[in-house]
Design an enzyme around this catalytic site. Structure first.
Site, PDB file in Angstrom:
ATOM      1  CE  LYS A   5      10.022  -5.064  21.936  1.00  0.00           C
ATOM      2  NZ  LYS A   5      11.430  -5.458  21.794  1.00  0.00           N
ATOM      3  CB  VAL A  59      -0.942   0.021   1.241  1.00  0.00           C
ATOM      4  CG1 VAL A  59      -1.699   1.341   1.322  1.00  0.00           C
ATOM      5  CG2 VAL A  59      -1.922  -1.152   1.200  1.00  0.00           C
ATOM      6  CG  PHE A  72       9.505  -7.664   8.594  1.00  0.00           C
ATOM      7  CD1 PHE A  72      10.285  -8.813   8.562  1.00  0.00           C
ATOM      8  CD2 PHE A  72       8.206  -7.765   9.098  1.00  0.00           C
ATOM      9  CE1 PHE A  72       9.786 -10.041   9.009  1.00  0.00           C
ATOM     10  CE2 PHE A  72       7.712  -8.985   9.539  1.00  0.00           C
ATOM     11  CZ  PHE A  72       8.498 -10.122   9.497  1.00  0.00           C
ATOM     12  NE  ARG A 128      -1.338  -9.059   2.591  1.00  0.00           N
ATOM     13  CZ  ARG A 128      -1.104  -7.755   2.694  1.00  0.00           C
ATOM     14  NH1 ARG A 128      -2.000  -6.983   3.234  1.00  0.00           N
ATOM     15  NH2 ARG A 128       0.032  -7.245   2.252  1.00  0.00           N
ATOM     16  CE1 TYR A 176      -1.629  -5.968  10.968  1.00  0.00           C
ATOM     17  CE2 TYR A 176      -3.903  -6.729  11.042  1.00  0.00           C
ATOM     18  CZ  TYR A 176      -2.917  -5.953  10.458  1.00  0.00           C
ATOM     19  OH  TYR A 176      -3.221  -5.176   9.367  1.00  0.00           O
ATOM     20  N   GLY A 195       4.516  11.198  18.957  1.00  0.00           N
ATOM     21  CA  GLY A 195       5.443  12.113  19.639  1.00  0.00           C
ATOM     22  C   GLY A 195       6.048  13.088  18.634  1.00  0.00           C
ATOM     23  NE  ARG A 241      10.709  16.572  17.970  1.00  0.00           N
ATOM     24  CZ  ARG A 241      11.420  17.056  16.964  1.00  0.00           C
ATOM     25  NH1 ARG A 241      11.856  18.299  16.993  1.00  0.00           N
ATOM     26  NH2 ARG A 241      11.699  16.297  15.922  1.00  0.00           N
ATOM     27  N   GLY A 263       8.380  -5.143   3.068  1.00  0.00           N
ATOM     28  CA  GLY A 263       8.438  -4.296   1.878  1.00  0.00           C
ATOM     29  C   GLY A 263       9.756  -4.498   1.161  1.00  0.00           C
TER      30      GLY A 263
HETATM   31  P1  NAD Z   1       3.086  -4.617   3.656  1.00  0.00           P
HETATM   32  O1  NAD Z   1       3.572  -5.714   4.531  1.00  0.00           O
HETATM   33  O2  NAD Z   1       3.270  -4.741   2.194  1.00  0.00           O
HETATM   34  O3  NAD Z   1       3.678  -3.210   4.099  1.00  0.00           O
HETATM   35  C1  NAD Z   1       4.079  -2.914   5.408  1.00  0.00           C
HETATM   36  C2  NAD Z   1       5.389  -2.149   5.316  1.00  0.00           C
HETATM   37  O4  NAD Z   1       5.816  -1.804   6.646  1.00  0.00           O
HETATM   38  C3  NAD Z   1       6.516  -2.980   4.691  1.00  0.00           C
HETATM   39  O5  NAD Z   1       7.185  -2.229   3.724  1.00  0.00           O
HETATM   40  C4  NAD Z   1       7.401  -3.320   5.885  1.00  0.00           C
HETATM   41  O6  NAD Z   1       8.754  -3.548   5.514  1.00  0.00           O
HETATM   42  C5  NAD Z   1       7.206  -2.105   6.751  1.00  0.00           C
HETATM   43  N1  NAD Z   1       7.512  -2.345   8.172  1.00  0.00           N
HETATM   44  C6  NAD Z   1       7.106  -3.379   8.943  1.00  0.00           C
HETATM   45  N2  NAD Z   1       7.588  -3.248  10.192  1.00  0.00           N
HETATM   46  C7  NAD Z   1       8.305  -2.089  10.214  1.00  0.00           C
HETATM   47  C8  NAD Z   1       9.052  -1.415  11.208  1.00  0.00           C
HETATM   48  N3  NAD Z   1       9.153  -1.895  12.455  1.00  0.00           N
HETATM   49  N4  NAD Z   1       9.673  -0.249  10.866  1.00  0.00           N
HETATM   50  C9  NAD Z   1       9.596   0.259   9.602  1.00  0.00           C
HETATM   51  N5  NAD Z   1       8.906  -0.351   8.616  1.00  0.00           N
HETATM   52  C10 NAD Z   1       8.265  -1.506   8.925  1.00  0.00           C
HETATM   53  O7  NAD Z   1       1.518  -4.464   4.009  1.00  0.00           O
HETATM   54  P2  NAD Z   1       0.424  -3.492   3.362  1.00  0.00           P
HETATM   55  O8  NAD Z   1      -0.679  -4.355   2.892  1.00  0.00           O
HETATM   56  O9  NAD Z   1       1.041  -2.522   2.465  1.00  0.00           O
HETATM   57  O10 NAD Z   1      -0.107  -2.751   4.681  1.00  0.00           O
HETATM   58  C11 NAD Z   1       0.228  -1.395   4.973  1.00  0.00           C
HETATM   59  C12 NAD Z   1      -0.519  -0.968   6.231  1.00  0.00           C
HETATM   60  O11 NAD Z   1      -1.933  -1.052   6.011  1.00  0.00           O
HETATM   61  C13 NAD Z   1      -0.227  -1.824   7.455  1.00  0.00           C
HETATM   62  O12 NAD Z   1      -0.158  -1.000   8.589  1.00  0.00           O
HETATM   63  C14 NAD Z   1      -1.437  -2.730   7.544  1.00  0.00           C
HETATM   64  O13 NAD Z   1      -1.685  -3.141   8.862  1.00  0.00           O
HETATM   65  C15 NAD Z   1      -2.538  -1.827   7.013  1.00  0.00           C
HETATM   66  N6  NAD Z   1      -3.639  -2.620   6.463  1.00  0.00           N
HETATM   67  C16 NAD Z   1      -3.514  -3.250   5.240  1.00  0.00           C
HETATM   68  C17 NAD Z   1      -4.563  -4.023   4.771  1.00  0.00           C
HETATM   69  C18 NAD Z   1      -4.482  -4.737   3.443  1.00  0.00           C
HETATM   70  O14 NAD Z   1      -5.409  -5.485   3.119  1.00  0.00           O
HETATM   71  N7  NAD Z   1      -3.477  -4.524   2.620  1.00  0.00           N
HETATM   72  C19 NAD Z   1      -5.733  -4.172   5.531  1.00  0.00           C
HETATM   73  C20 NAD Z   1      -5.807  -3.543   6.765  1.00  0.00           C
HETATM   74  C21 NAD Z   1      -4.761  -2.754   7.214  1.00  0.00           C
HETATM   75  N1  UDP Z   2      -7.102 -18.030   2.834  1.00  0.00           N
HETATM   76  C1  UDP Z   2      -7.257 -19.208   2.081  1.00  0.00           C
HETATM   77  N2  UDP Z   2      -6.207 -19.634   1.348  1.00  0.00           N
HETATM   78  C2  UDP Z   2      -5.023 -18.994   1.290  1.00  0.00           C
HETATM   79  C3  UDP Z   2      -4.858 -17.805   2.032  1.00  0.00           C
HETATM   80  C4  UDP Z   2      -5.926 -17.356   2.810  1.00  0.00           C
HETATM   81  O1  UDP Z   2      -8.338 -19.818   2.096  1.00  0.00           O
HETATM   82  O2  UDP Z   2      -4.120 -19.477   0.571  1.00  0.00           O
HETATM   83  C5  UDP Z   2      -8.254 -17.531   3.612  1.00  0.00           C
HETATM   84  C6  UDP Z   2      -7.951 -17.189   5.061  1.00  0.00           C
HETATM   85  O3  UDP Z   2      -8.101 -18.333   5.882  1.00  0.00           O
HETATM   86  C7  UDP Z   2      -8.998 -16.128   5.341  1.00  0.00           C
HETATM   87  C8  UDP Z   2      -9.164 -15.417   4.004  1.00  0.00           C
HETATM   88  O4  UDP Z   2      -8.659 -16.307   3.019  1.00  0.00           O
HETATM   89  O5  UDP Z   2     -10.221 -16.721   5.691  1.00  0.00           O
HETATM   90  C9  UDP Z   2      -8.413 -14.086   3.907  1.00  0.00           C
HETATM   91  O6  UDP Z   2      -7.081 -14.322   4.303  1.00  0.00           O
HETATM   92  P1  UDP Z   2      -5.956 -13.188   4.263  1.00  0.00           P
HETATM   93  O7  UDP Z   2      -4.748 -13.778   4.924  1.00  0.00           O
HETATM   94  O8  UDP Z   2      -5.824 -12.669   2.899  1.00  0.00           O
HETATM   95  O9  UDP Z   2      -6.541 -11.985   5.135  1.00  0.00           O
HETATM   96  P2  UDP Z   2      -7.297 -11.864   6.552  1.00  0.00           P
HETATM   97  O10 UDP Z   2      -7.599 -13.232   7.104  1.00  0.00           O
HETATM   98  O11 UDP Z   2      -6.355 -11.113   7.415  1.00  0.00           O
HETATM   99  O12 UDP Z   2      -8.529 -11.150   6.213  1.00  0.00           O
END
Ligand code: NAD
Ligand code: UDP
Length: 312
Positions: free
Chosen positions: A92, A15, A37, A187, A146, A103, A107, A39
């Site tokens: 964490k 995202v 981690f 996912r 989470y 914070g 600031r 990304g």
């Molecule tokens: P992603 O894993 O692709 O991106 C997360 C990014 O955060 C990565 O680039 C990772 O390296 C970085 N990161 C992780 N821990 C870190 C740390 N301690 N310090 C600095 N960087 C760190 O996941 P995403 O799908 O892009 O999600 C982005 C945000 O949106 C997340 O906060 C996630 O919880 C939230 N979110 C995403 C979804 C979705 O469906 N994609 C749904 C709900 C919430």
């Molecule tokens: N899921 C699945 N097969 C996969 C990956 C996920 O059936 O290979 C299911 C998972 O159990 C969940 C849904 O798809 O019910 C969405 O999973 P995802 O990990 O994408 O997101 P979240 O559970 O956090 O919504």
């Protein structure tokens, strides 16, 4: 034109990279902070030529000092396999990351947006989920690092707002998919597409009757931008997601159809605490942000499949 300075934590993720792109396109200066981690540099390498883009390797659990106008706090692994890999680090990241970014915002008097999640509703007993619903969350289960981390981050945001007048925005993101999801991210959308493109078995966890509502990434980015730009009194939390709900079996069938794959569907055990249903009520986003999703599942899947075809 006013060129804002914007910090995006987690900016090299799925995202975050789309958000950095959009912010740059609108003429802003963007600092992308990431510890890589989940990304990767690859997601933002095409932005490095832009003189208004800066990439910083940093971990949000450590304080960070910078002068910016706005902060989007996205840093946190989002896929269950990744956030469960090191659960202590995950919580964490959410909690200390929130404290450090709040914070900093306090600031430097920046506006700060927290990427929260539909997971704050847990395995919801209210359907569709409205923002006023408190959720049904296991505090000691596999997903707790989470879910509870994100819930604590919301609490911190609201308390910094009340106590220190920090300008906050909280977005609750529902399942989002699109180009630049990591192929091994775990996912469901990326798993199914990669499996289908290789004609490998499509892995359905449980009986596949659990539901999710899938949002295309461009719709999410539009929602984030609108929320950040919204009036100061509107802090959220606000749901941003596509209300069209599908079972996981329906998703598998759509992916097989759209890829023309020869894959078979196989069943695997359902992970514990896997929510049985999820669908956003987006009335608040419509009213406050004039936002609703534009890209429906088939169209979004076609674009995502094209992306995965180009990389796998
Ligand atoms: P992603 O894993 O692709 O991106 C997360 C990014 O955060 C990565 O680039 C990772 O390296 C970085 N990161 C992780 N821990 C870190 C740390 N301690 N310090 C600095 N960087 C760190 O996941 P995403 O799908 O892009 O999600 C982005 C945000 O949106 C997340 O906060 C996630 O919880 C939230 N979110 C995403 C979804 C979705 O469906 N994609 C749904 C709900 C919430
Ligand atoms: N899921 C699945 N097969 C996969 C990956 C996920 O059936 O290979 C299911 C998972 O159990 C969940 C849904 O798809 O019910 C969405 O999973 P995802 O990990 O994408 O997101 P979240 O559970 O956090 O919504």
């Amino acid at each position: 034109m006013i060129r804002k300075k914007v910090l995006v934590t987690g900016g090299a993720g799925f995202v975050g990279s789309h958000l950095c792109e959009r912010l740059l396109r609108e003429g802003n200066e963007v600092v992308c902070l990431d510890n890589y981690f989940t990304g990767q540099k690859q997601n933002v390498v095409h932005l490095l030529d832009n003189p208004y883009f800066e990439l910083v390797r940093h971990d949000v659990t450590m304080p960070f000092f910078i002068e910016v106008d706005e902060i989007f706090n996205l840093a946190c692994p989002a896929s269950p396999i990744h956030y469960q890999y090191n659960p202590i680090k995950t919580i964490k990241t959410s909690v200390m990351g929130a404290i450090n970014m709040l914070g900093l915002a306090k600031r430097i008097k920046a506006k700060v947006l927290q990427a929260s999640t539909s997971e704050v509703y847990g395995d919801p007993k209210v359907h569709p989920q409205v923002e006023s619903y408190w959720g049904h969350v296991n505090p000691i289960g596999q997903r707790s690092c989470y879910d509870e981390g994100k819930r604590a981050a919301e609490t911190l945001f609201v308390d910094y707002h009340k106590q220190n007048k920090v300008r906050i925005k909280i977005i609750r993101i529902f399942n989002t998919y699109g180009p630049r999801m990591h192929p091994n991210d775990g996912r469901v959308v990326s798993n199914f597409i990669v499996q289908a493109l290789h004609n490998k078995d499509i892995t359905i966890y449980g009986d596949g009757s659990q539901t999710r509502s899938f949002q295309y990434v461009d719709d999410l980015i539009e929602g984030m931008i609108r929320l950040m730009a919204s009036g100061e009194e509107f802090t959220g939390p606000v749901n941003i997601g596509n209300p069209n709900e599908f079972t996981i079996i329906e998703l598998a069938e759509k992916v097989i159809k759209l890829t023309g794959s020869k894959s078979n569907i196989v069943r695997m055990p359902l992970p514990s605490d896997d929510p049985t249903q999820r669908q956003p009520d987006i009335s608040l986003a419509k009213k406050e942000l004039g936002w609703e999703p534009k890209v429906q599942l088939e169209e979004g899947l076609i674009r995502t499949i094209d992306y995965f075809k180009s990389i796998v």
